[in-house]
Motif scaffolding. Structure first.
Motif, PDB file in Angstrom:
ATOM      1  N   GLN A   5       0.842  -1.187   0.000  1.00  0.00           N
ATOM      2  CA  GLN A   5       0.000   0.000   0.000  1.00  0.00           C
ATOM      3  C   GLN A   5       0.883   1.244   0.000  1.00  0.00           C
ATOM      4  O   GLN A   5       1.927   1.274   0.660  1.00  0.00           O
ATOM      5  N   VAL A   7       0.529   5.421   0.593  1.00  0.00           N
ATOM      6  CA  VAL A   7      -0.307   6.523   1.066  1.00  0.00           C
ATOM      7  C   VAL A   7       0.512   7.802   0.965  1.00  0.00           C
ATOM      8  O   VAL A   7       1.648   7.865   1.441  1.00  0.00           O
ATOM      9  N   HIS A  64      -4.182   7.150  -2.310  1.00  0.00           N
ATOM     10  CA  HIS A  64      -4.076   5.854  -1.624  1.00  0.00           C
ATOM     11  C   HIS A  64      -4.144   4.766  -2.682  1.00  0.00           C
ATOM     12  O   HIS A  64      -5.107   4.672  -3.436  1.00  0.00           O
TER      13      HIS A  64
END
Length: 388
Positions: A5, A7, A64
């Motif tokens: 991920q 961000v 994101h």
């Protein structure tokens, strides 16, 4: 298999104040944080910070990405949407494109969060270009560019939990055929074909006359009276000048360029847009195939002409080419052996008589006798029928 991920928050109008930075640091203990950016990645765990709180405290863009399907962009608009609600409500509010107004004032946050199944989209790694595209989208919206708002709605229409087979597109703004490169990059972030814009643009009127940001600011300054100017100067001298400049520019741009932006009433469903996009893709692929075939034809013709000219030279001086073959073999290497055998083969064809066959076969036998350990060379000669 581990997940990934990414961000990231980005400040555009101004750097964060110390107070805003302190708030940002409370949202993550391991993020890379500056007054202009906040960045973190996860291979295990999630970001649990307050996204809207961060966007209302200095940052302007939020991205994101997760390799299991999440692709979210949120845009902070401190002076709100520069469109009448009757207009923007036709684009925003689908469930995946939402507007969250600030508790006070005209500002708010525009969030694009379409749904994707895990593994549905290709993985991404170069996030900087997608952030730049989001910044360009934000700028276009602030300038009142209805095309940017249409693009966001188009993404949710095609790539979402809605029923694209039946849902109508929103009003189609003018100028879709002349959009910035960043619009295509923005589509790419959500895994959509940029030809989707070409399909949409087929019913789009010509682009209206628009003003640059500098021209809009100039018009706004000219409209201010002496009292307004003094008030702004006082604010500039008593508050953070960078923040005041950003707020003033946003105010100058807000709503100045969207009045009367031409549109076409929606008439196509998501399915029709997807079908047309596929048709354009097939036409483009066919055009590329024809272009490639033409290029290959030109290349083959050039090679044939070069070979003809080379063989004419061989007839004039066969010994020159035999010496070239010797040099190639002496240089060693599979490529050189193949080239040497090809040269002898062409020489045999160029001479086109018994002497040609005799000369080339004798030279091949001479090479095999002179270099008995060069098996790759002898193999190349045998493939050309030059050596028994």
């Amino acid at each position: 298999m581990s997940e990934y991920q990414h961000v990231e928050f980005r400040a555009v109008d101004r750097p964060l104040t110390d107070t805003e930075l302190a708030y940002a640091r409370k949202q993550s203990s391991r993020a890379e944080i500056t007054s202009w950016s906040f960045q973190n990645f996860y291979t295990f765990g999630d970001f649990h910070g307050n996204v809207q709180g961060m966007l209302r405290r200095g940052y302007d863009i939020f991205l994101h990405y997760a390799d299991f399907g999440i692709r979210t962009i949120a845009i902070r608009l401190p002076n709100g949407l520069p469109f009448a609600e009757k207009l923007w409500s036709q684009y925003i509010g689908s469930g995946e494109l939402t507007w969250s107004p600030d508790p006070r004032g005209n500002g708010g946050i525009l969030t694009l969060d379409p749904y994707h199944e895990p593994g549905e989209l290709d993985d991404l790694w170069e996030f900087e270009k997608y952030l730049r595209s989001a910044i360009e989208i934000r700028k276009r919206i602030q300038l009142g560019d209805l095309r940017a708002l249409y693009l966001l709605r188009l993404i949710t229409l095609i790539d979402s939990q809605e029923e694209p087979l039946e849902t109508l597109e929103p009003p189609v703004p003018a100028g879709l055929g002349e959009i910035p490169k960043d619009f295509h990059t923005f589509l790419d972030f959500f895994g959509l074909d940029s030809l989707l814009i070409s399909a949409a643009a087929e019913v789009s009127p010509e682009q209206p006359n628009t003003h640059s940001q500098e021209k809009l600011i100039e018009q706004w300054v000219s409209s201010q009276d002496e009292s307004d100017a003094k008030s702004l100067l006082h604010t500039f001298l008593t508050r953070d000048p960078v923040a005041v400049k950003a707020e003033t520019i946003a105010k100058a741009l807000n709503g100045k360029n969207n009045a009367g932006w031409p549109t076409v009433s929606p008439s196509r469903t998501g399915l029709e847009l997807l079908t047309r996009t596929e048709q354009l893709r097939k036409a483009q692929n066919e055009k590329e195939r024809e272009k490639q075939a033409a290029a290959e034809k030109r290349k083959a013709a050039k090679q044939a002409q070069d070979r003809k000219e080379r063989m004419e030279l061989m007839v004039k001086d066969p010994n020159k080419w035999l010496r070239k073959v010797d040099k190639l073999v002496k240089a060693r290497g599979i490529h050189n052996y193949e080239t040497a055998a090809e040269t002898l083969d062409e020489l045999r064809e160029a001479l086109a008589d018994k002497d040609g066959k005799r000369i080339t076969h004798q030279h091949a036998a001479h090479l095999a006798q002179k270099h008995p350990t060069l098996n790759r060379m002898k193999s190349s000669l045998r493939k050309r029928g030059l050596l028994d």
